[in-house]
Design a protein around this motif. Sequence first.
Motif, PDB file in Angstrom:
ATOM      1  N   GLN A 110      34.457  36.473  39.157  1.00  0.00           N
ATOM      2  CA  GLN A 110      35.768  35.977  38.715  1.00  0.00           C
ATOM      3  C   GLN A 110      35.700  35.279  37.354  1.00  0.00           C
ATOM      4  O   GLN A 110      36.719  35.079  36.712  1.00  0.00           O
ATOM      5  CB  GLN A 110      36.396  35.088  39.793  1.00  0.00           C
ATOM      6  CG  GLN A 110      37.059  35.967  40.858  1.00  0.00           C
ATOM      7  CD  GLN A 110      37.408  35.234  42.136  1.00  0.00           C
ATOM      8  OE1 GLN A 110      36.814  34.213  42.449  1.00  0.00           O
ATOM      9  NE2 GLN A 110      38.347  35.777  42.889  1.00  0.00           N
ATOM     10  N   LYS A 111      34.482  34.957  36.905  1.00  0.00           N
ATOM     11  CA  LYS A 111      34.325  34.390  35.554  1.00  0.00           C
ATOM     12  C   LYS A 111      34.591  35.449  34.483  1.00  0.00           C
ATOM     13  O   LYS A 111      34.813  35.133  33.326  1.00  0.00           O
ATOM     14  CB  LYS A 111      32.897  33.862  35.354  1.00  0.00           C
ATOM     15  CG  LYS A 111      32.555  32.688  36.232  1.00  0.00           C
ATOM     16  CD  LYS A 111      31.126  32.246  35.960  1.00  0.00           C
ATOM     17  CE  LYS A 111      30.718  31.132  36.895  1.00  0.00           C
ATOM     18  NZ  LYS A 111      29.264  30.876  36.843  1.00  0.00           N
ATOM     19  N   TYR A 112      34.497  36.731  34.887  1.00  0.00           N
ATOM     20  CA  TYR A 112      34.578  37.824  33.909  1.00  0.00           C
ATOM     21  C   TYR A 112      35.860  38.640  34.014  1.00  0.00           C
ATOM     22  O   TYR A 112      36.109  39.517  33.197  1.00  0.00           O
ATOM     23  CB  TYR A 112      33.358  38.749  34.054  1.00  0.00           C
ATOM     24  CG  TYR A 112      32.071  37.991  33.885  1.00  0.00           C
ATOM     25  CD1 TYR A 112      31.572  37.721  32.610  1.00  0.00           C
ATOM     26  CD2 TYR A 112      31.383  37.486  34.988  1.00  0.00           C
ATOM     27  CE1 TYR A 112      30.415  36.982  32.447  1.00  0.00           C
ATOM     28  CE2 TYR A 112      30.221  36.749  34.836  1.00  0.00           C
ATOM     29  CZ  TYR A 112      29.744  36.499  33.559  1.00  0.00           C
ATOM     30  OH  TYR A 112      28.597  35.758  33.403  1.00  0.00           O
ATOM     31  N   GLY A 113      36.642  38.403  35.041  1.00  0.00           N
ATOM     32  CA  GLY A 113      37.878  39.172  35.188  1.00  0.00           C
ATOM     33  C   GLY A 113      38.493  38.952  36.560  1.00  0.00           C
ATOM     34  O   GLY A 113      38.120  38.040  37.293  1.00  0.00           O
ATOM     35  N   THR A 114      39.426  39.823  36.908  1.00  0.00           N
ATOM     36  CA  THR A 114      40.122  39.740  38.191  1.00  0.00           C
ATOM     37  C   THR A 114      39.415  40.625  39.205  1.00  0.00           C
ATOM     38  O   THR A 114      39.249  41.828  38.966  1.00  0.00           O
ATOM     39  CB  THR A 114      41.579  40.251  38.029  1.00  0.00           C
ATOM     40  OG1 THR A 114      42.185  39.478  37.003  1.00  0.00           O
ATOM     41  CG2 THR A 114      42.371  40.137  39.312  1.00  0.00           C
ATOM     42  N   VAL A 115      38.995  40.031  40.314  1.00  0.00           N
ATOM     43  CA  VAL A 115      38.366  40.828  41.372  1.00  0.00           C
ATOM     44  C   VAL A 115      39.484  41.316  42.299  1.00  0.00           C
ATOM     45  O   VAL A 115      40.181  40.524  42.929  1.00  0.00           O
ATOM     46  CB  VAL A 115      37.308  40.007  42.139  1.00  0.00           C
ATOM     47  CG1 VAL A 115      36.697  40.836  43.265  1.00  0.00           C
ATOM     48  CG2 VAL A 115      36.215  39.518  41.179  1.00  0.00           C
ATOM     49  N   LEU A 116      39.653  42.638  42.344  1.00  0.00           N
ATOM     50  CA  LEU A 116      40.756  43.242  43.108  1.00  0.00           C
ATOM     51  C   LEU A 116      40.511  43.181  44.612  1.00  0.00           C
ATOM     52  O   LEU A 116      41.442  43.304  45.400  1.00  0.00           O
ATOM     53  CB  LEU A 116      40.944  44.702  42.669  1.00  0.00           C
ATOM     54  CG  LEU A 116      41.215  44.912  41.176  1.00  0.00           C
ATOM     55  CD1 LEU A 116      41.164  46.402  40.829  1.00  0.00           C
ATOM     56  CD2 LEU A 116      42.573  44.338  40.790  1.00  0.00           C
ATOM     57  N   THR A 117      39.258  43.021  45.004  1.00  0.00           N
ATOM     58  CA  THR A 117      38.876  43.100  46.426  1.00  0.00           C
ATOM     59  C   THR A 117      38.228  41.793  46.892  1.00  0.00           C
ATOM     60  O   THR A 117      37.157  41.814  47.520  1.00  0.00           O
ATOM     61  CB  THR A 117      37.899  44.280  46.629  1.00  0.00           C
ATOM     62  OG1 THR A 117      36.808  44.094  45.697  1.00  0.00           O
ATOM     63  CG2 THR A 117      38.559  45.622  46.394  1.00  0.00           C
ATOM     64  N   GLU A 118      38.898  40.695  46.596  1.00  0.00           N
ATOM     65  CA  GLU A 118      38.382  39.362  46.918  1.00  0.00           C
ATOM     66  C   GLU A 118      38.125  39.195  48.423  1.00  0.00           C
ATOM     67  O   GLU A 118      37.209  38.487  48.838  1.00  0.00           O
ATOM     68  CB  GLU A 118      39.446  38.362  46.463  1.00  0.00           C
ATOM     69  CG  GLU A 118      38.916  37.015  46.100  1.00  0.00           C
ATOM     70  CD  GLU A 118      40.043  36.038  45.784  1.00  0.00           C
ATOM     71  OE1 GLU A 118      41.141  36.469  45.370  1.00  0.00           O
ATOM     72  OE2 GLU A 118      39.788  34.849  45.976  1.00  0.00           O
TER      73      GLU A 118
END
Length: 136
Positions: free
Chosen positions: A27-35
Amino acid sequence: MKIYFSGSIRGGRQDAQLYGQLIDELQKYGTVLTEHIGHETISHSKTDREIHDEDMAWLREADIVIAEVTTPSLGVGYEIGRAVEMGKRVVCLYRSKNGNSVSAMIRGCNDLTCLEYSEFADASKLITGVFNQRNR
Ligand code: 6K6
């Protein structure tokens, strides 16, 4: 940057906590779609068809796929294969434990990157390297 994190569900949840740590890092690098893959409990409310179609839509949307492949999972293998066919950048992270090794169909695939680590701290450094590198 949209990140699709792939990790075992029906293949076994022994690494669920680690998936959560990896997702926090990603999540530091972008949006995680499958959290949800890192959550302790995963909802059973959807049909298999709904799960498949929703996950495929997120996979199409993703810029990169990060898969934790230590626990063998049909679903994770399927997602990796579909992502490779879509031309996505795919990075597989794994630990060699108890002499278990990753499938030759993953380790032997030239269209993805496999990175071995031992501890979460090592995985975190590998992830930094993945996102600081423009090309595979
Ligand atoms: C919940 C509890 C038991 O089964 C479920 C199903 N729920 C799922 N929800 C979202 N994604 C799923 C689900 N089942 C599989 N997936 C997708 O396949 C995820 O994106 C994972 O990366 C992968 C895991 O596959 P299996 O074969 O280990 O389940």
